[in-house]
Design a protein around this motif. Structure first.
Motif, PDB file in Angstrom:
ATOM      1  N   ARG A 120       0.798  -1.226   0.000  1.00 31.52           N
ATOM      2  CA  ARG A 120       0.000   0.000   0.000  1.00 31.52           C
ATOM      3  C   ARG A 120       0.833   1.280   0.000  1.00 31.52           C
ATOM      4  NH1 ARG A 120      -5.727  -0.997   0.644  1.00 31.52           N
ATOM      5  NH2 ARG A 120      -5.772   1.263   0.418  1.00 31.52           N
ATOM      6  N   GLY A 121       2.132   1.199   0.250  1.00 25.25           N
ATOM      7  CA  GLY A 121       2.986   2.388   0.229  1.00 25.25           C
ATOM      8  C   GLY A 121       2.718   3.363   1.354  1.00 25.25           C
ATOM      9  N   LEU A 122       2.286   2.851   2.510  1.00 22.11           N
ATOM     10  CA  LEU A 122       1.988   3.718   3.644  1.00 22.11           C
ATOM     11  C   LEU A 122       3.269   4.186   4.332  1.00 22.11           C
ATOM     12  CD1 LEU A 122      -1.068   1.802   5.109  1.00 22.11           C
ATOM     13  CD2 LEU A 122      -1.075   3.824   3.622  1.00 22.11           C
ATOM     14  N   HIS A 123       3.152   5.265   5.082  1.00 23.66           N
ATOM     15  CA  HIS A 123       4.274   5.847   5.809  1.00 23.66           C
ATOM     16  C   HIS A 123       4.255   5.472   7.296  1.00 23.66           C
ATOM     17  CE1 HIS A 123       7.168   8.794   7.220  1.00 23.66           C
ATOM     18  NE2 HIS A 123       6.256   9.301   8.033  1.00 23.66           N
ATOM     19  N   ARG A 124       3.046   5.268   7.847  1.00 21.94           N
ATOM     20  CA  ARG A 124       2.912   5.014   9.284  1.00 21.94           C
ATOM     21  C   ARG A 124       1.827   3.989   9.544  1.00 21.94           C
ATOM     22  NH1 ARG A 124       3.208   7.177  14.467  1.00 21.94           N
ATOM     23  NH2 ARG A 124       1.323   6.860  15.680  1.00 21.94           N
ATOM     24  N   LEU A 125       2.119   3.067  10.459  1.00 23.43           N
ATOM     25  CA  LEU A 125       1.121   2.124  10.961  1.00 23.43           C
ATOM     26  C   LEU A 125       0.998   2.336  12.459  1.00 23.43           C
ATOM     27  CD1 LEU A 125       2.098  -1.101   8.985  1.00 23.43           C
ATOM     28  CD2 LEU A 125       0.190   0.461   8.544  1.00 23.43           C
ATOM     29  N   GLN A 126      -0.211   2.125  12.964  1.00 25.76           N
ATOM     30  CA  GLN A 126      -0.495   2.402  14.366  1.00 25.76           C
ATOM     31  C   GLN A 126      -1.326   1.276  14.955  1.00 25.76           C
ATOM     32  OE1 GLN A 126      -1.487   6.508  15.175  1.00 25.76           O
ATOM     33  NE2 GLN A 126      -3.263   5.865  16.362  1.00 25.76           N
ATOM     34  N   ILE A 127      -1.084   1.017  16.231  1.00 23.62           N
ATOM     35  CA  ILE A 127      -1.852   0.027  16.983  1.00 23.62           C
ATOM     36  C   ILE A 127      -2.314   0.674  18.278  1.00 23.62           C
ATOM     37  CG2 ILE A 127      -1.731  -2.153  18.271  1.00 23.62           C
ATOM     38  CD1 ILE A 127       0.435  -3.062  16.259  1.00 23.62           C
ATOM     39  N   GLU A 128      -3.580   0.469  18.602  1.00 25.66           N
ATOM     40  CA  GLU A 128      -4.093   0.836  19.915  1.00 25.66           C
ATOM     41  C   GLU A 128      -4.575  -0.453  20.557  1.00 25.66           C
ATOM     42  OE1 GLU A 128      -5.689   2.041  17.111  1.00 25.66           O
ATOM     43  OE2 GLU A 128      -4.761   3.997  16.945  1.00 25.66           O
ATOM     44  N   THR A 129      -4.132  -0.713  21.779  1.00 27.22           N
ATOM     45  CA  THR A 129      -4.547  -1.927  22.466  1.00 27.22           C
ATOM     46  C   THR A 129      -4.678  -1.658  23.953  1.00 27.22           C
ATOM     47  OG1 THR A 129      -4.101  -4.305  22.679  1.00 27.22           O
ATOM     48  CG2 THR A 129      -2.199  -2.837  22.827  1.00 27.22           C
ATOM     49  N   LEU A 130      -5.478  -2.472  24.619  1.00 28.47           N
ATOM     50  CA  LEU A 130      -5.612  -2.329  26.066  1.00 28.47           C
ATOM     51  C   LEU A 130      -4.254  -2.553  26.723  1.00 28.47           C
ATOM     52  CD1 LEU A 130      -8.978  -4.225  26.629  1.00 28.47           C
ATOM     53  CD2 LEU A 130      -8.613  -1.741  26.520  1.00 28.47           C
ATOM     54  N   GLU A 164      -5.394   2.465  27.410  1.00 27.11           N
ATOM     55  CA  GLU A 164      -4.973   1.918  26.130  1.00 27.11           C
ATOM     56  C   GLU A 164      -3.560   2.404  25.848  1.00 27.11           C
ATOM     57  OE1 GLU A 164      -8.264   1.463  22.907  1.00 27.11           O
ATOM     58  OE2 GLU A 164      -8.530   3.412  23.875  1.00 27.11           O
ATOM     59  N   VAL A 165      -2.780   1.564  25.176  1.00 25.23           N
ATOM     60  CA  VAL A 165      -1.429   1.927  24.771  1.00 25.23           C
ATOM     61  C   VAL A 165      -1.460   2.210  23.278  1.00 25.23           C
ATOM     62  CG1 VAL A 165       0.969   1.136  24.577  1.00 25.23           C
ATOM     63  CG2 VAL A 165      -0.391   0.520  26.586  1.00 25.23           C
ATOM     64  N   LEU A 166      -0.810   3.281  22.881  1.00 24.49           N
ATOM     65  CA  LEU A 166      -0.683   3.673  21.490  1.00 24.49           C
ATOM     66  C   LEU A 166       0.731   3.338  21.032  1.00 24.49           C
ATOM     67  CD1 LEU A 166      -1.726   5.278  18.995  1.00 24.49           C
ATOM     68  CD2 LEU A 166      -0.836   7.320  20.129  1.00 24.49           C
ATOM     69  N   LEU A 167       0.829   2.570  19.943  1.00 20.72           N
ATOM     70  CA  LEU A 167       2.121   2.185  19.384  1.00 20.72           C
ATOM     71  C   LEU A 167       2.174   2.598  17.923  1.00 20.72           C
ATOM     72  CD1 LEU A 167       0.977  -0.726  21.024  1.00 20.72           C
ATOM     73  CD2 LEU A 167       3.448  -0.804  21.135  1.00 20.72           C
ATOM     74  N   GLY A 168       3.346   3.003  17.457  1.00 16.05           N
ATOM     75  CA  GLY A 168       3.490   3.413  16.066  1.00 16.05           C
ATOM     76  C   GLY A 168       4.759   2.865  15.448  1.00 16.05           C
ATOM     77  N   LEU A 169       4.719   2.736  14.130  1.00 13.01           N
ATOM     78  CA  LEU A 169       5.875   2.290  13.356  1.00 13.01           C
ATOM     79  C   LEU A 169       5.885   3.053  12.045  1.00 13.01           C
ATOM     80  CD1 LEU A 169       8.278   0.272  13.015  1.00 13.01           C
ATOM     81  CD2 LEU A 169       6.625  -1.311  11.988  1.00 13.01           C
ATOM     82  N   LEU A 170       7.035   3.647  11.713  1.00 12.87           N
ATOM     83  CA  LEU A 170       7.196   4.361  10.457  1.00 12.87           C
ATOM     84  C   LEU A 170       7.874   3.442   9.439  1.00 12.87           C
ATOM     85  CD1 LEU A 170       8.488   7.797  11.812  1.00 12.87           C
ATOM     86  CD2 LEU A 170       6.124   7.073  11.364  1.00 12.87           C
ATOM     87  N   ALA A 171       7.581   3.684   8.172  1.00 15.03           N
ATOM     88  CA  ALA A 171       8.156   2.859   7.109  1.00 15.03           C
ATOM     89  C   ALA A 171       9.684   2.846   7.186  1.00 15.03           C
ATOM     90  CB  ALA A 171       7.693   3.354   5.745  1.00 15.03           C
ATOM     91  N   ALA A 172      10.287   3.983   7.500  1.00 13.65           N
ATOM     92  CA  ALA A 172      11.753   4.065   7.567  1.00 13.65           C
ATOM     93  C   ALA A 172      12.330   3.246   8.727  1.00 13.65           C
ATOM     94  CB  ALA A 172      12.187   5.527   7.697  1.00 13.65           C
ATOM     95  N   GLU A 173      11.521   2.963   9.744  1.00 14.28           N
ATOM     96  CA  GLU A 173      11.981   2.184  10.908  1.00 14.28           C
ATOM     97  C   GLU A 173      11.761   0.694  10.736  1.00 14.28           C
ATOM     98  OE1 GLU A 173      10.631   5.584  14.150  1.00 14.28           O
ATOM     99  OE2 GLU A 173       9.305   3.902  13.716  1.00 14.28           O
ATOM    100  N   TRP A 174      10.894   0.336   9.817  1.00 15.34           N
ATOM    101  CA  TRP A 174      10.474  -1.063   9.646  1.00 15.34           C
ATOM    102  C   TRP A 174      11.625  -1.903   9.104  1.00 15.34           C
ATOM    103  CZ3 TRP A 174       8.622  -3.552   4.812  1.00 15.34           C
ATOM    104  CH2 TRP A 174       8.102  -4.829   5.041  1.00 15.34           C
ATOM    105  N   ARG A 175      11.801  -3.061   9.704  1.00 17.25           N
ATOM    106  CA  ARG A 175      12.820  -4.019   9.274  1.00 17.25           C
ATOM    107  C   ARG A 175      12.133  -5.331   8.960  1.00 17.25           C
ATOM    108  NH1 ARG A 175      14.923   0.024   8.620  1.00 17.25           N
ATOM    109  NH2 ARG A 175      16.500   1.020   9.906  1.00 17.25           N
ATOM    110  N   PRO A 176      11.907  -5.626   7.681  1.00 19.47           N
ATOM    111  CA  PRO A 176      11.249  -6.901   7.334  1.00 19.47           C
ATOM    112  C   PRO A 176      11.987  -8.081   7.953  1.00 19.47           C
ATOM    113  CG  PRO A 176      11.551  -5.538   5.383  1.00 19.47           C
ATOM    114  CD  PRO A 176      12.303  -4.866   6.516  1.00 19.47           C
TER     115      PRO A 176
END
Length: 180
Positions: A120-130, A164-176
């Motif tokens: 999808r070519g996204l820049h940021r992914l986010q997770i919200e979890t308890l 809830e905890v908010l977590l984020g990951l940027l495309a530049a930080e991602w390591r497949p």
């Protein structure tokens, strides 16, 4: 189908829906913890908007998760809230009870990251979890997500407010392949 090391993410099949509905959403406590809305019973045979796929909806991509070894249905995975302007989205998943605690969640998050960043070519992914969802927190952090904050008493679950905890990951930080 998108594949990880243990799971594949594929289109939702009609015969997935009764299994997912029974094991993930008919459970009052589990359903209340997973949803951002109050649990309510569904009439047998009624169309369940949480599980039925609308192929025209571009901001929400639901997958069924299956084992690579054997093809058994493991659960659901979703990229939702896709914002094409800001190139961001949220990740969600739900595993059937018999598949929890076996490392599937980390693999699902890894495959969703691949889909979000590569396909999808996204820049940021986010997770919200308890805050007490240790399995999801571990799965996110194994895949490089950073805890960005705590939303204090933001979720009303079964008669109490939970953090809830908010977590984020940027495309530049991602390591497949970094999960493990």
């Amino acid at each position: 189908m998108l594949t990880g090391t243990k799971v594949g993410l594929r289109a939702r099949h009609a015969d997935d829906i009764p299994v997912l509905r029974t094991e993930l959403y008919d459970d009052v406590v589990g359903g209340s913890r997973a949803e951002g809305r109050p649990w309510r019973p569904m009439t047998p045979g009624a169309e369940d908007s949480r599980l039925v796929v609308d192929d025209k909806e571009q901001g929400h991509v639901p997958f069924s998760v299956v084992e690579l070894d054997g093809g058994e249905l493991v659960g659901t995975a979703t990229l939702w809230g896709i914002d094409t302007h800001h190139r961001s989205a949220h990740i969600g998943l739900g595993l059937r009870p018999s598949f929890r605690g076996k490392g599937y969640g980390s693999d699902v998050v890894a495959v969703l990251c691949h889909y979000g960043f590569v396909v999808r070519g996204l820049h940021r992914l986010q997770i919200e979890t308890l805050a007490d969802n240790l399995a999801m927190l571990r799965a996110a952090e194994r895949n490089g997500f950073t805890r960005e904050g705590v939303l204090r008493s933001s979720a009303w679950v079964m008669g109490e407010f939970l953090d809830e905890v908010l977590l984020g990951l940027l495309a530049a930080e991602w390591r497949p392949g970094a999960e493990g």
